[in-house]
Design a protein around this motif. Structure first.
Motif, PDB file in Angstrom:
ATOM      1  N   TYR A   1       0.847  -1.193   0.000  1.00 58.76           N
ATOM      2  CA  TYR A   1       0.000   0.000   0.000  1.00 58.76           C
ATOM      3  C   TYR A   1       0.882   1.243   0.000  1.00 58.76           C
ATOM      4  CZ  TYR A   1      -3.509  -3.414   1.108  1.00 58.76           C
ATOM      5  OH  TYR A   1      -4.325  -4.500   1.059  1.00 58.76           O
ATOM      6  N   ASN A   2       1.638   1.404  -1.073  1.00 50.30           N
ATOM      7  CA  ASN A   2       2.628   2.469  -1.154  1.00 50.30           C
ATOM      8  C   ASN A   2       2.190   3.605  -2.066  1.00 50.30           C
ATOM      9  OD1 ASN A   2       5.086   3.701  -0.658  1.00 50.30           O
ATOM     10  ND2 ASN A   2       6.067   2.741  -2.399  1.00 50.30           N
ATOM     11  N   ARG A   3       1.014   3.527  -2.684  1.00 47.10           N
ATOM     12  CA  ARG A   3       0.622   4.506  -3.690  1.00 47.10           C
ATOM     13  C   ARG A   3      -0.618   5.269  -3.274  1.00 47.10           C
ATOM     14  NH1 ARG A   3       1.264   1.428  -9.375  1.00 47.10           N
ATOM     15  NH2 ARG A   3       3.288   0.551  -8.966  1.00 47.10           N
ATOM     16  N   ILE A   4      -0.658   6.520  -3.702  1.00 47.26           N
ATOM     17  CA  ILE A   4      -1.858   7.339  -3.575  1.00 47.26           C
ATOM     18  C   ILE A   4      -2.154   7.869  -4.970  1.00 47.26           C
ATOM     19  CG2 ILE A   4      -2.882   9.383  -2.542  1.00 47.26           C
ATOM     20  CD1 ILE A   4      -0.890   9.079  -0.247  1.00 47.26           C
ATOM     21  N   ARG A   5      -3.276   7.462  -5.546  1.00 47.85           N
ATOM     22  CA  ARG A   5      -3.651   7.925  -6.879  1.00 47.85           C
ATOM     23  C   ARG A   5      -4.392   9.248  -6.740  1.00 47.85           C
ATOM     24  NH1 ARG A   5      -3.562   5.970 -11.710  1.00 47.85           N
ATOM     25  NH2 ARG A   5      -3.066   3.865 -11.039  1.00 47.85           N
ATOM     26  N   ILE A   6      -3.982  10.228  -7.538  1.00 44.40           N
ATOM     27  CA  ILE A   6      -4.628  11.537  -7.525  1.00 44.40           C
ATOM     28  C   ILE A   6      -5.874  11.457  -8.413  1.00 44.40           C
ATOM     29  CG2 ILE A   6      -4.346  13.981  -8.028  1.00 44.40           C
ATOM     30  CD1 ILE A   6      -2.645  12.944  -5.696  1.00 44.40           C
ATOM     31  N   ASN A   7      -7.048  11.584  -7.798  1.00 39.47           N
ATOM     32  CA  ASN A   7      -8.321  11.524  -8.514  1.00 39.47           C
ATOM     33  C   ASN A   7      -9.336  12.359  -7.741  1.00 39.47           C
ATOM     34  OD1 ASN A   7      -8.814   9.894  -6.311  1.00 39.47           O
ATOM     35  ND2 ASN A   7      -8.741   7.991  -7.464  1.00 39.47           N
ATOM     36  N   GLU A   8     -10.633  12.059  -7.896  1.00 42.83           N
ATOM     37  CA  GLU A   8     -11.619  12.871  -7.190  1.00 42.83           C
ATOM     38  C   GLU A   8     -11.644  12.602  -5.686  1.00 42.83           C
ATOM     39  OE1 GLU A   8     -13.222   9.302  -9.163  1.00 42.83           O
ATOM     40  OE2 GLU A   8     -12.551  11.157 -10.056  1.00 42.83           O
ATOM     41  N   LYS A   9     -11.070  11.472  -5.240  1.00 50.60           N
ATOM     42  CA  LYS A   9     -11.016  11.190  -3.801  1.00 50.60           C
ATOM     43  C   LYS A   9      -9.765  11.772  -3.138  1.00 50.60           C
ATOM     44  CE  LYS A   9     -13.678   6.951  -3.573  1.00 50.60           C
ATOM     45  NZ  LYS A   9     -13.638   5.540  -3.199  1.00 50.60           N
ATOM     46  N   ASN A  10      -8.667  11.733  -3.836  1.00 50.79           N
ATOM     47  CA  ASN A  10      -7.400  12.250  -3.317  1.00 50.79           C
ATOM     48  C   ASN A  10      -6.956  13.425  -4.170  1.00 50.79           C
ATOM     49  OD1 ASN A  10      -6.962  10.242  -1.256  1.00 50.79           O
ATOM     50  ND2 ASN A  10      -6.584   8.807  -2.922  1.00 50.79           N
ATOM     51  N   ARG A  11      -6.606  14.515  -3.495  1.00 51.39           N
ATOM     52  CA  ARG A  11      -6.219  15.736  -4.209  1.00 51.39           C
ATOM     53  C   ARG A  11      -4.824  16.161  -3.780  1.00 51.39           C
ATOM     54  NH1 ARG A  11     -11.029  19.540  -2.375  1.00 51.39           N
ATOM     55  NH2 ARG A  11     -10.254  18.739  -0.414  1.00 51.39           N
ATOM     56  N   LEU A  12      -4.125  16.797  -4.692  1.00 48.78           N
ATOM     57  CA  LEU A  12      -2.837  17.415  -4.390  1.00 48.78           C
ATOM     58  C   LEU A  12      -3.055  18.918  -4.353  1.00 48.78           C
ATOM     59  CD1 LEU A  12       0.189  16.982  -3.914  1.00 48.78           C
ATOM     60  CD2 LEU A  12       0.518  17.202  -6.368  1.00 48.78           C
ATOM     61  N   LEU A  13      -2.856  19.523  -3.183  1.00 46.36           N
ATOM     62  CA  LEU A  13      -3.145  20.934  -2.988  1.00 46.36           C
ATOM     63  C   LEU A  13      -1.893  21.672  -2.516  1.00 46.36           C
ATOM     64  CD1 LEU A  13      -6.462  20.443  -0.992  1.00 46.36           C
ATOM     65  CD2 LEU A  13      -6.242  20.951  -3.416  1.00 46.36           C
ATOM     66  N   VAL A  14      -1.962  23.000  -2.560  1.00 46.47           N
ATOM     67  CA  VAL A  14      -0.899  23.851  -2.044  1.00 46.47           C
ATOM     68  C   VAL A  14      -1.493  24.687  -0.910  1.00 46.47           C
ATOM     69  CG1 VAL A  14       0.671  25.739  -2.538  1.00 46.47           C
ATOM     70  CG2 VAL A  14       0.326  23.953  -4.221  1.00 46.47           C
ATOM     71  N   PHE A  15      -0.876  24.598   0.247  1.00 45.74           N
ATOM     72  CA  PHE A  15      -1.273  25.413   1.402  1.00 45.74           C
ATOM     73  C   PHE A  15      -0.105  26.302   1.794  1.00 45.74           C
ATOM     74  CE2 PHE A  15      -4.664  22.411   3.377  1.00 45.74           C
ATOM     75  CZ  PHE A  15      -5.484  22.655   2.297  1.00 45.74           C
ATOM     76  N   GLN A  16      -0.408  27.266   2.655  1.00 53.76           N
ATOM     77  CA  GLN A  16       0.621  28.172   3.147  1.00 53.76           C
ATOM     78  C   GLN A  16       0.363  28.434   4.621  1.00 53.76           C
ATOM     79  OE1 GLN A  16       0.833  31.894   1.091  1.00 53.76           O
ATOM     80  NE2 GLN A  16       2.667  32.541   2.159  1.00 53.76           N
TER      81      GLN A  16
END
Length: 193
Positions: A177-192
């Motif tokens: 379980y080493n992967r995270i697929r970017i889709n509608e369930k998982n998002r890659l975002l930028v925070f500050q």
């Protein structure tokens, strides 16, 4: 006798005083603990830097990747990149990685929407298996106690095969379980901060 008792009393007194010292110390603040345990996060907090967040929709936990940390991902074209995160903007991030074709370190900018898979850990491909001669121990017990040759016992052969498969699965469990697929369930975002 008196000198021995006096020496024991003084040594116990010194031990008791030194045992109470940690309770007298000033506790560390949250900032000091953060600086000690997660220096990249502390630097982002102090400098108000941007950082990447892998967010699961509806979940509580977020995985944070700060500037200076290792980042491992695969893009839309199937190319895998592993390197150090060097800069983050609103829609891009920069990664310094070793390029095999040019044989040097390259700093490259990626868009957030180019990322297809994120790997949690950098692992060697393939299944790791080490031969262990102790796996034949049940055969030896069969032969010694029941006076039955190992090749005649089909039950112990199946049991040994099951034990070996379980051992390989447990030895390689971090790869499953080493992967995270970017889709509608998982998002890659930028925070500050």
């Amino acid at each position: 006798m008196n000198k021995t008792l006096l020496f024991l009393f003084l040594s116990f007194l010194v031990l008791e005083v030194s045992a109470q010292e940690p309770h007298m110390r000033r506790p560390k603040t949250v900032e000091e603990l953060l600086q000690e345990n997660r220096p990249n996060e502390y630097r982002a907090l102090v400098n108000h830097e941007k950082y990447l967040v892998i967010d699961k929709v509806g979940g509580k936990n977020r995985r944070k990747r700060f500037i200076g940390e290792e980042f491992n991902f695969r893009n839309d074209f199937g190319a895998r990149f592993y390197g150090q995160l060097t800069a983050v903007t609103d829609s891009t991030f920069s990664l310094t990685y070793f390029d095999q074709t040019m044989q040097k370190n390259v700093n490259r900018m990626f868009y957030l929407n180019e990322v297809d898979l994120i790997f949690k850990r950098n692992l060697k491909p393939g299944i790791e298996y080490k031969f262990n001669p102790l796996m034949f121990l049940p055969f030896a017990f069969d032969w010694i106690y029941f006076k039955r040759p190992p090749w005649q016992s089909t039950g112990s052969l199946a049991l040994l095969g099951g034990i070996e498969v379980g051992r390989v699965m447990i030895g390689n469990r971090q790869k499953f379980y080493n992967r995270i697929r970017i889709n509608e369930k998982n998002r890659l975002l930028v925070f500050q901060y």
